[in-house]
Structure formats: C-alpha cells, structure tokens
Design a protein around this motif. Structure first.
Motif, PDB file in Angstrom:
ATOM      1  N   LEU A  75      28.694  98.982 -38.305  1.00  0.00           N
ATOM      2  CA  LEU A  75      29.612  97.967 -37.784  1.00  0.00           C
ATOM      3  C   LEU A  75      30.222  98.409 -36.460  1.00  0.00           C
ATOM      4  O   LEU A  75      30.378  97.594 -35.542  1.00  0.00           O
ATOM      5  N   ALA A  76      30.563  99.686 -36.367  1.00  0.00           N
ATOM      6  CA  ALA A  76      31.124 100.196 -35.114  1.00  0.00           C
ATOM      7  C   ALA A  76      30.097 100.090 -33.991  1.00  0.00           C
ATOM      8  O   ALA A  76      30.438  99.691 -32.862  1.00  0.00           O
ATOM      9  N   ASN A  77      28.849 100.430 -34.280  1.00  0.00           N
ATOM     10  CA  ASN A  77      27.800 100.328 -33.262  1.00  0.00           C
ATOM     11  C   ASN A  77      27.584  98.875 -32.845  1.00  0.00           C
ATOM     12  O   ASN A  77      27.400  98.581 -31.672  1.00  0.00           O
ATOM     13  N   ASP A  78      27.607  97.959 -33.831  1.00  0.00           N
ATOM     14  CA  ASP A  78      27.463  96.542 -33.509  1.00  0.00           C
ATOM     15  C   ASP A  78      28.628  96.061 -32.646  1.00  0.00           C
ATOM     16  O   ASP A  78      28.434  95.291 -31.703  1.00  0.00           O
ATOM     17  N   ALA A  79      29.839  96.507 -32.975  1.00  0.00           N
ATOM     18  CA  ALA A  79      31.016  96.108 -32.193  1.00  0.00           C
ATOM     19  C   ALA A  79      30.925  96.635 -30.765  1.00  0.00           C
ATOM     20  O   ALA A  79      31.253  95.919 -29.811  1.00  0.00           O
ATOM     21  N   LYS A  80      30.465  97.880 -30.605  1.00  0.00           N
ATOM     22  CA  LYS A  80      30.311  98.439 -29.269  1.00  0.00           C
ATOM     23  C   LYS A  80      29.272  97.653 -28.480  1.00  0.00           C
ATOM     24  O   LYS A  80      29.465  97.359 -27.294  1.00  0.00           O
ATOM     25  N   ALA A  81      28.162  97.314 -29.136  1.00  0.00           N
ATOM     26  CA  ALA A  81      27.111  96.552 -28.454  1.00  0.00           C
ATOM     27  C   ALA A  81      27.631  95.178 -28.031  1.00  0.00           C
ATOM     28  O   ALA A  81      27.367  94.715 -26.922  1.00  0.00           O
ATOM     29  N   GLN A  82      28.387  94.542 -28.922  1.00  0.00           N
ATOM     30  CA  GLN A  82      28.957  93.224 -28.612  1.00  0.00           C
ATOM     31  C   GLN A  82      29.959  93.331 -27.468  1.00  0.00           C
ATOM     32  O   GLN A  82      29.996  92.474 -26.590  1.00  0.00           O
ATOM     33  N   ALA A  83      30.775  94.378 -27.485  1.00  0.00           N
ATOM     34  CA  ALA A  83      31.755  94.575 -26.408  1.00  0.00           C
ATOM     35  C   ALA A  83      31.048  94.801 -25.077  1.00  0.00           C
ATOM     36  O   ALA A  83      31.467  94.257 -24.048  1.00  0.00           O
ATOM     37  N   LYS A  85      28.080  93.733 -24.285  1.00  0.00           N
ATOM     38  CA  LYS A  85      27.460  92.455 -23.915  1.00  0.00           C
ATOM     39  C   LYS A  85      28.516  91.523 -23.315  1.00  0.00           C
ATOM     40  O   LYS A  85      28.292  90.895 -22.285  1.00  0.00           O
ATOM     41  N   THR A  86      29.678  91.459 -23.963  1.00  0.00           N
ATOM     42  CA  THR A  86      30.760  90.607 -23.478  1.00  0.00           C
ATOM     43  C   THR A  86      31.239  91.097 -22.115  1.00  0.00           C
ATOM     44  O   THR A  86      31.499  90.294 -21.220  1.00  0.00           O
ATOM     45  N   GLY A  87      31.348  92.415 -21.964  1.00  0.00           N
ATOM     46  CA  GLY A  87      31.760  92.978 -20.678  1.00  0.00           C
ATOM     47  C   GLY A  87      30.784  92.634 -19.572  1.00  0.00           C
ATOM     48  O   GLY A  87      31.188  92.327 -18.448  1.00  0.00           O
ATOM     49  N   GLN A  88      29.501  92.671 -19.881  1.00  0.00           N
ATOM     50  CA  GLN A  88      28.489  92.317 -18.894  1.00  0.00           C
ATOM     51  C   GLN A  88      28.592  90.841 -18.528  1.00  0.00           C
ATOM     52  O   GLN A  88      28.457  90.471 -17.361  1.00  0.00           O
ATOM     53  N   GLN A  89      28.845  89.996 -19.534  1.00  0.00           N
ATOM     54  CA  GLN A  89      28.993  88.573 -19.267  1.00  0.00           C
ATOM     55  C   GLN A  89      30.208  88.323 -18.375  1.00  0.00           C
ATOM     56  O   GLN A  89      30.152  87.511 -17.452  1.00  0.00           O
ATOM     57  N   ILE A  90      31.297  89.032 -18.655  1.00  0.00           N
ATOM     58  CA  ILE A  90      32.500  88.876 -17.835  1.00  0.00           C
ATOM     59  C   ILE A  90      32.220  89.341 -16.410  1.00  0.00           C
ATOM     60  O   ILE A  90      32.611  88.674 -15.445  1.00  0.00           O
ATOM     61  N   ASP A  91      31.523  90.469 -16.278  1.00  0.00           N
ATOM     62  CA  ASP A  91      31.181  90.967 -14.943  1.00  0.00           C
ATOM     63  C   ASP A  91      30.332  89.954 -14.186  1.00  0.00           C
ATOM     64  O   ASP A  91      30.535  89.733 -12.984  1.00  0.00           O
ATOM     65  N   GLN A  92      29.383  89.321 -14.893  1.00  0.00           N
ATOM     66  CA  GLN A  92      28.535  88.322 -14.249  1.00  0.00           C
ATOM     67  C   GLN A  92      29.363  87.121 -13.804  1.00  0.00           C
ATOM     68  O   GLN A  92      29.179  86.597 -12.707  1.00  0.00           O
ATOM     69  N   LYS A  93      30.295  86.683 -14.652  1.00  0.00           N
ATOM     70  CA  LYS A  93      31.129  85.530 -14.296  1.00  0.00           C
ATOM     71  C   LYS A  93      32.033  85.862 -13.114  1.00  0.00           C
ATOM     72  O   LYS A  93      32.197  85.048 -12.207  1.00  0.00           O
ATOM     73  N   VAL A  94      32.622  87.054 -13.130  1.00  0.00           N
ATOM     74  CA  VAL A  94      33.485  87.456 -12.017  1.00  0.00           C
ATOM     75  C   VAL A  94      32.673  87.518 -10.728  1.00  0.00           C
ATOM     76  O   VAL A  94      33.134  87.062  -9.676  1.00  0.00           O
TER      77      VAL A  94
END
Length: 145
Positions: A75-83, A85-94
């Motif tokens: 679960l921790a690994n999945d959460a890190k991967a999701q974070a 992914k979300t960080g990359q999406q935010i970087d792309q939007k910015v």
C-alpha cells in the motif's frame, strides 16, 4: 537408489519452496512464516494437539504480522507511485499554464505595442497639423503667406 531419493527429495523441496513463495506474493519473509506456521500446525496434529499448541499460535501470529507488513508495504508503494503520478500531472499542468500565460503576455505586448504606435502616430499627425496651422496664423500677423 540413494541418488534418486535425493533428486526426488530435492524436487519436492523446490516445489514446496516455490508453492510458499507464490502464495506469499513473492515475499520471502512471508513465505518463511507461512511455512513455519504450517510446520507447527502439522507438528501439533502429529503430537495430538497437546504440547505444541502455543507454538502453533505463535507461528500463526508471526504469519499474520508478516502478511500485514507485506500488505502495508504494498500500500505504501502504491501510495508513493500515485503521489509521483499526481505530482507529474501537476507539473505538466503548471508547465501548460506557464506556456499559456507566456503566449497571452506576448499577444498583449504585441497588441499594446501596435496600439501605442498608432496612438503616437495620431498624436504626431495632430501636432504637425497644429504646428502648421499655428505657423500660418502667426505668419499672417507678420505678413507672410
């Protein structure tokens, strides 16, 4: 005969190890705890469930702990991967917003430059016309045409 017995025993041990490793989802610690629990349970059954029951309960607890640890790690690994992914999406939007803002700024700068140039040209034209009228008016006082 003894060589054959060792080969069969080796294949059986290899198969058992693969079975426990597969059931543990590839986690060797969890596979080891499951094997120990099953061995303790089999031992308790052989001895008639009298003296080995505490050992079996202890092994069951260790197995449960390892299963819980492995699940928490997943679960921790999945959460890190999701974070990530979300960080990359935010970087792309910015980055996209930055590019859009840069384009808008450039458009406004060009439009403002054109408007300013047109306003300066209009002002110069009016000043020139005013100057030529004042020259003709002033010149009429002193006798020039």
């Amino acid at each position: 005969m003894a060589g054959r017995l060792f080969k069969v025993g080796g294949f059986a041990a290899l198969g058992g190890g693969a079975y426990y490793l597969y059931n543990a989802g590839g986690d060797p610690k969890l596979a080891e705890k499951k094997f120990e629990h099953d061995a303790a349970a089999a031992s308790a059954k052989v001895r008639g469930n009298l003296p080995g029951h505490e050992k079996e309960a202890k092994k069951a607890g260790e197995e449960s702990y390892e299963a819980l640890r492995a699940r928490a790690e997943d679960l921790a690994n999945d959460a890190k991967a999701q974070a990530n992914k979300t960080g990359q999406q935010i970087d792309q939007k910015v980055d996209q917003y930055r590019q859009d803002a840069s384009k808008k700024f450039e458009e406004v700068r060009q439009t403002t430059g054109k408007d300013l140039s047109a306003a300066v040209d209009t002002f110069d034209k009016k000043v020139s016309e005013g100057a030529s009228k004042s020259q003709s008016w002033l010149g009429s006082w002193f006798g020039s045409k």
